[in-house]
Scaffold this motif. Structure first.
Motif, PDB file in Angstrom:
ATOM      1  N   ALA A  43      43.150  56.528  32.593  1.00 49.24           N
ATOM      2  CA  ALA A  43      42.852  55.161  33.009  1.00 49.24           C
ATOM      3  C   ALA A  43      44.098  54.539  33.634  1.00 49.24           C
ATOM      4  O   ALA A  43      45.194  54.626  33.068  1.00 49.24           O
ATOM      5  CB  ALA A  43      42.393  54.331  31.822  1.00 49.24           C
ATOM      6  N   PRO A  44      43.970  53.943  34.811  1.00 46.48           N
ATOM      7  CA  PRO A  44      45.158  53.439  35.519  1.00 46.48           C
ATOM      8  C   PRO A  44      45.811  52.267  34.797  1.00 46.48           C
ATOM      9  O   PRO A  44      45.138  51.399  34.250  1.00 46.48           O
ATOM     10  CB  PRO A  44      44.586  53.010  36.884  1.00 46.48           C
ATOM     11  N   ARG A  45      47.140  52.266  34.843  1.00 47.92           N
ATOM     12  CA  ARG A  45      47.920  51.171  34.283  1.00 47.92           C
ATOM     13  C   ARG A  45      48.663  50.399  35.362  1.00 47.92           C
ATOM     14  O   ARG A  45      49.052  49.255  35.160  1.00 47.92           O
ATOM     15  CB  ARG A  45      48.945  51.704  33.265  1.00 47.92           C
ATOM     16  N   LYS A  46      48.883  51.054  36.513  1.00 48.84           N
ATOM     17  CA  LYS A  46      49.569  50.390  37.628  1.00 48.84           C
ATOM     18  C   LYS A  46      48.768  50.674  38.891  1.00 48.84           C
ATOM     19  O   LYS A  46      48.557  51.831  39.261  1.00 48.84           O
ATOM     20  CB  LYS A  46      51.008  50.888  37.782  1.00 48.84           C
ATOM     21  N   VAL A  47      48.332  49.621  39.554  1.00 52.84           N
ATOM     22  CA  VAL A  47      47.441  49.744  40.706  1.00 52.84           C
ATOM     23  C   VAL A  47      48.142  49.210  41.949  1.00 52.84           C
ATOM     24  O   VAL A  47      48.707  48.106  41.933  1.00 52.84           O
ATOM     25  CB  VAL A  47      46.134  48.961  40.474  1.00 52.84           C
ATOM     26  N   LEU A  48      48.101  50.005  43.017  1.00 49.85           N
ATOM     27  CA  LEU A  48      48.626  49.573  44.310  1.00 49.85           C
ATOM     28  C   LEU A  48      47.455  49.390  45.265  1.00 49.85           C
ATOM     29  O   LEU A  48      46.716  50.340  45.544  1.00 49.85           O
ATOM     30  CB  LEU A  48      49.605  50.598  44.877  1.00 49.85           C
ATOM     31  N   ILE A  49      47.290  48.173  45.763  1.00 55.82           N
ATOM     32  CA  ILE A  49      46.254  47.881  46.752  1.00 55.82           C
ATOM     33  C   ILE A  49      46.939  47.774  48.105  1.00 55.82           C
ATOM     34  O   ILE A  49      47.681  46.814  48.362  1.00 55.82           O
ATOM     35  CB  ILE A  49      45.517  46.571  46.432  1.00 55.82           C
ATOM     36  N   ALA A  50      46.702  48.760  48.962  1.00 54.61           N
ATOM     37  CA  ALA A  50      47.335  48.789  50.279  1.00 54.61           C
ATOM     38  C   ALA A  50      46.322  48.302  51.314  1.00 54.61           C
ATOM     39  O   ALA A  50      45.318  48.978  51.581  1.00 54.61           O
ATOM     40  CB  ALA A  50      47.802  50.198  50.620  1.00 54.61           C
ATOM     41  N   VAL A  51      46.567  47.117  51.859  1.00 53.10           N
ATOM     42  CA  VAL A  51      45.613  46.514  52.788  1.00 53.10           C
ATOM     43  C   VAL A  51      46.352  45.904  53.971  1.00 53.10           C
ATOM     44  O   VAL A  51      47.519  45.553  53.881  1.00 53.10           O
ATOM     45  CB  VAL A  51      44.775  45.409  52.108  1.00 53.10           C
ATOM     46  N   ALA A  52      45.622  45.785  55.079  1.00 57.36           N
ATOM     47  CA  ALA A  52      46.131  45.078  56.242  1.00 57.36           C
ATOM     48  C   ALA A  52      45.579  43.655  56.220  1.00 57.36           C
ATOM     49  O   ALA A  52      44.465  43.434  55.739  1.00 57.36           O
ATOM     50  CB  ALA A  52      45.708  45.793  57.526  1.00 57.36           C
ATOM     51  N   PRO A  53      46.337  42.683  56.715  1.00 55.64           N
ATOM     52  CA  PRO A  53      45.825  41.312  56.747  1.00 55.64           C
ATOM     53  C   PRO A  53      44.537  41.235  57.560  1.00 55.64           C
ATOM     54  O   PRO A  53      44.387  41.906  58.574  1.00 55.64           O
ATOM     55  CB  PRO A  53      46.958  40.527  57.430  1.00 55.64           C
ATOM     56  N   GLY A  54      43.609  40.428  57.105  1.00 53.31           N
ATOM     57  CA  GLY A  54      42.361  40.264  57.835  1.00 53.31           C
ATOM     58  C   GLY A  54      41.153  40.362  56.931  1.00 53.31           C
ATOM     59  O   GLY A  54      41.261  40.616  55.728  1.00 53.31           O
ATOM     60  N   GLU A  55      39.978  40.189  57.518  1.00 58.96           N
ATOM     61  CA  GLU A  55      38.740  40.170  56.742  1.00 58.96           C
ATOM     62  C   GLU A  55      38.481  41.473  55.996  1.00 58.96           C
ATOM     63  O   GLU A  55      38.079  41.450  54.828  1.00 58.96           O
ATOM     64  CB  GLU A  55      37.560  39.838  57.664  1.00 58.96           C
ATOM     65  N   PRO A  56      38.643  42.666  56.618  1.00 53.92           N
ATOM     66  CA  PRO A  56      38.390  43.893  55.856  1.00 53.92           C
ATOM     67  C   PRO A  56      39.254  44.015  54.610  1.00 53.92           C
ATOM     68  O   PRO A  56      38.801  44.472  53.566  1.00 53.92           O
ATOM     69  CB  PRO A  56      38.703  45.005  56.876  1.00 53.92           C
ATOM     70  N   GLY A  57      40.523  43.587  54.717  1.00 58.33           N
ATOM     71  CA  GLY A  57      41.408  43.673  53.569  1.00 58.33           C
ATOM     72  C   GLY A  57      40.955  42.809  52.409  1.00 58.33           C
ATOM     73  O   GLY A  57      41.161  43.153  51.237  1.00 58.33           O
ATOM     74  N   LYS A  58      40.311  41.686  52.688  1.00 59.84           N
ATOM     75  CA  LYS A  58      39.827  40.804  51.625  1.00 59.84           C
ATOM     76  C   LYS A  58      38.805  41.515  50.750  1.00 59.84           C
ATOM     77  O   LYS A  58      38.748  41.304  49.538  1.00 59.84           O
ATOM     78  CB  LYS A  58      39.223  39.540  52.236  1.00 59.84           C
ATOM     79  N   ARG A  59      38.006  42.365  51.361  1.00 58.22           N
ATOM     80  CA  ARG A  59      36.993  43.110  50.605  1.00 58.22           C
ATOM     81  C   ARG A  59      37.651  44.037  49.591  1.00 58.22           C
ATOM     82  O   ARG A  59      37.237  44.135  48.441  1.00 58.22           O
ATOM     83  CB  ARG A  59      36.129  43.912  51.576  1.00 58.22           C
ATOM     84  N   GLY A  60      38.714  44.724  50.028  1.00 56.49           N
ATOM     85  CA  GLY A  60      39.429  45.609  49.120  1.00 56.49           C
ATOM     86  C   GLY A  60      40.053  44.858  47.964  1.00 56.49           C
ATOM     87  O   GLY A  60      40.019  45.313  46.814  1.00 56.49           O
ATOM     88  N   ILE A  61      40.621  43.694  48.248  1.00 57.40           N
ATOM     89  CA  ILE A  61      41.239  42.873  47.207  1.00 57.40           C
ATOM     90  C   ILE A  61      40.210  42.489  46.152  1.00 57.40           C
ATOM     91  O   ILE A  61      40.425  42.624  44.940  1.00 57.40           O
ATOM     92  CB  ILE A  61      41.857  41.601  47.828  1.00 57.40           C
TER      93      ILE A  61
END
Length: 609
Positions: A475-493
């Protein structure tokens, strides 16, 4: 029953359009098929009419199996959206056409034609051609033509879609009057909710080819059972609440909510629905006779005829609103309210004003949480996917289903979770099972070779996100969310936040600005996006760190992974339009080839969340 669908399914090019739909429509009933574009409404109607052939299932009309019967022998009338009149024929000839090809005498044709033209309000128009008529008049001709041969069933496929609002209203009344007068069983397809409410004796709600629920307009509006129906039918305030001794808790506010037939008293979470008209707005908490939600600030106020529409901002912490969603980066929730003009005049409100908000009525939906599909094709990576998937499901209180495919489908599986088995390969197994249920996330093993192909295959079927799990992952304890600014990135967040909040992981949001000479405006935009990301995650109890790096995206993401020792990487995959084959390319492709930690791939287009 006049019309019966029995387990109807239909695919085009391998993409399911109608998925195991069963429905019964009573004699003389007008049933509306309601749903967004692409939900399978028109395909169902064409199957009933015989204009499309079902892959499986049956259609019965008045007890007669017509699944393989030619269209002209089914006894149905069809009204198309774009009229489909013969332009070279007069109105009279168009109406008489079905009777003429059936060999009806001239005298009887004329009698029936005149009767129908009077019924649809076109007496005196028999000699005109379609080009001499308005759109509404042409659709009246189409309705008369569909009724000419006295069909047992009338089918209408968005017949008012090309007309203006006033004409639509007039024709709705005409169709309802004629349908009731003739008593003909009818199916009406629309994506217009007002149209569905006004016309339907019952409404069948569809999405992604599935029949979600069916009931009277009143039942579906006041007591929906699914999140989609609650938000699709009218304006909805929908919030996730925790069960409490008094009923349900929204943040720190307790609301007295009784368990309904849809909600088990043991359910840990529920979704609470309150319509805008259920929201009371007063100048003091003492003036409210209903449970108090809190003090809000008016964000917008608009005049809509007999009513005033308000949107209020409330500082409720740790609350997840499903609808309406607060703007990305907002650390508050928003609530929609409507009130009659006499109340608006008594207590005027404009943007920036404050008011106390209470709830007159709350309806509880069973909160299904997230649904996971753990895919196991054998080998250590398959076992890792199931182990981690079931652990995450337990932590997130999500529904978990195991899918054992290929040779592994014959092996015993321990545990109490639902188990699906398929002797087929991954693609076919997912086509059969992942598209038959609504899954938020498919968890699959991370093969040592061919990770990109495995990810594409897993994304190809359904509308889910994908978590690839290597052997030995925990089970993850440290998560890296790698996204580009913009609408698609909001979905990942947003989706990654929904997962991470359940296992108390540290979260970092990373944006990489490519190149060395970054424009100041681009840097400011990225910094604003990162700050908004942190604010969006905060109401979920996640205090996210942010990172802004410069250089090649692939190299910078790998460097951040190594330095931060993360055990889950979240990336977005631009998958094209709905129905297109997935494309995993660029940095995401390279990251998948050599990753040693689980990778969550979030769809950045389509309707997967």
């Amino acid at each position: 029953m006049s019309i019966v669908f029995e387990h109807l399914s239909k695919s085009y090019g391998g993409q399911p359009v109608v998925r195991d739909v069963s429905l019964e429509i009573a004699d003389g009933e007008l049933c509306v098929l309601l749903g967004p574009s692409g939900s399978g409404k028109s395909t169902l109607l064409r199957i009933v009419a015989g204009l499309a052939e079902a892959d499986s299932g049956r259609v019965l009309l008045h007890g007669r199996d017509v699944t393989r019967v030619p269209p002209q022998k089914r006894g149905v009338g069809f009204v198309f959206q774009h009229y489909a009149l013969f332009r070279h024929m007069t109105v009279a000839d168009n109406v008489e056409f079905a009777l003429r090809i059936r060999g009806v005498s001239r005298v009887e044709r004329a009698r029936r034609r005149d009767e129908l033209l009077e019924l649809v309000g076109l007496t005196g128009y028999a000699a005109r051609r379609p080009g001499q008529l308005s759109g509404g008049q042409q659709q009246r001709v189409g309705l008369a033509r569909a009724l000419a041969h006295a069909p047992e069933v009338l089918l209408l496929d968005e017949p008012f879609g090309a007309l203006d609002a006033r004409i639509r209203t007039e024709l709705r009344a005409t169709v309802k009057r004629i349908q009731q007068e003739l008593g003909v069983t009818s199916i009406f397809v629309t994506h217009d909710q007002e149209e569905a409410f006004e016309l339907g004796d019952r409404i069948a709600v569809l999405n992604h080819g599935r029949l979600l629920e069916c009931g009277t307009p009143r039942e579906l509006y006041l007591h929906p059972t699914t999140e989609f129906t609650a938000t699709f039918l009218g304006t909805a305030n929908l919030v996730v609440a925790e069960r409490s001794e008094r009923g349900a808790r929204v943040g720190t506010v307790d609301l007295p909510v009784a368990a309904t037939r849809e909600v088990s008293p043991e359910a840990a979470r529920v979704q609470l629905l309150f319509r805008p008209e259920d929201v009371a707005v007063k100048d003091s908490p003492d003036a409210l006779q209903w449970p108090l939600l809190g003090e809000g600030t008016v964000e917008t106020s608009s005049f809509v005829g007999a009513f005033e529409r308000l949107r209020l901002r409330l500082p409720l912490r740790g609350v997840r609103m499903v609808a309406p969603a607060a703007p990305f980066g907002g650390d508050y929730v928003v609530v929609d309210a409507v009130r009659p003009q006499h109340l608006a005049r008594r207590f005027p409100l404009g943007p920036g004003d404050t008011a106390w908000v209470g709830l007159r009525r709350v309806h509880a939906l069973a909160h299904p949480g997230m649904a996971f599909l753990c895919v196991d094709g054998g080998g250590p990576e398959g076992a890792a996917a199931v182990t981690l998937g079931l652990d995450l499901a337990k932590r997130a209180r999500a529904r978990a289903t195991q899918l054992c495919y290929g040779a592994h489908a014959t092996k015993p599986v321990s545990g109490e979770e639902a188990v699906l088995r398929s002797p087929e390969g991954l693609d076919d197994a997912l086509r059969t099972h992942a598209t038959a249920g609504v899954f938020d996330l498919v968890i699959a093993g991370y093969p040592e070779d061919g990770a990109v192909d495995a990810a594409a295959a897993t994304l190809r079927q359904g509308d889910h996100h994908v978590l690839l799990v290597p052997h030995g992952a925990n089970a993850p304890r440290k998560v890296l969310i790698a996204v580009a600014p913009g609408e698609p990135g909001k979905r990942g967040i947003r989706f990654a936040g929904r997962l991470a909040r359940h296992f108390d992981a540290e979260v970092t949001v990373l944006t990489v600005l490519p190149g060395e000479d970054v424009e100041p405006a681009a840097r400011e935009q990225a910094e604003r996006f990162l700050a908004a990301s942190a604010r969006t995650l905060a109401p979920l109890g996640i205090h996210a760190a942010t990172r802004l790096r410069e250089g090649g995206p692939l190299e910078q993401i790998r460097a951040e992974c190594a330095e931060g020792r993360y055990d889950l990487l979240v990336v977005g995959a631009p998958l094209g339009e709905r129905g297109e084959a997935p494309r995993i390319e660029g940095p995401v492709e390279k990251l998948l080839e050599k990753s040693t930690i689980p990778v969550l791939i979030v769809r950045t287009t389509g309707e997967g969340e």
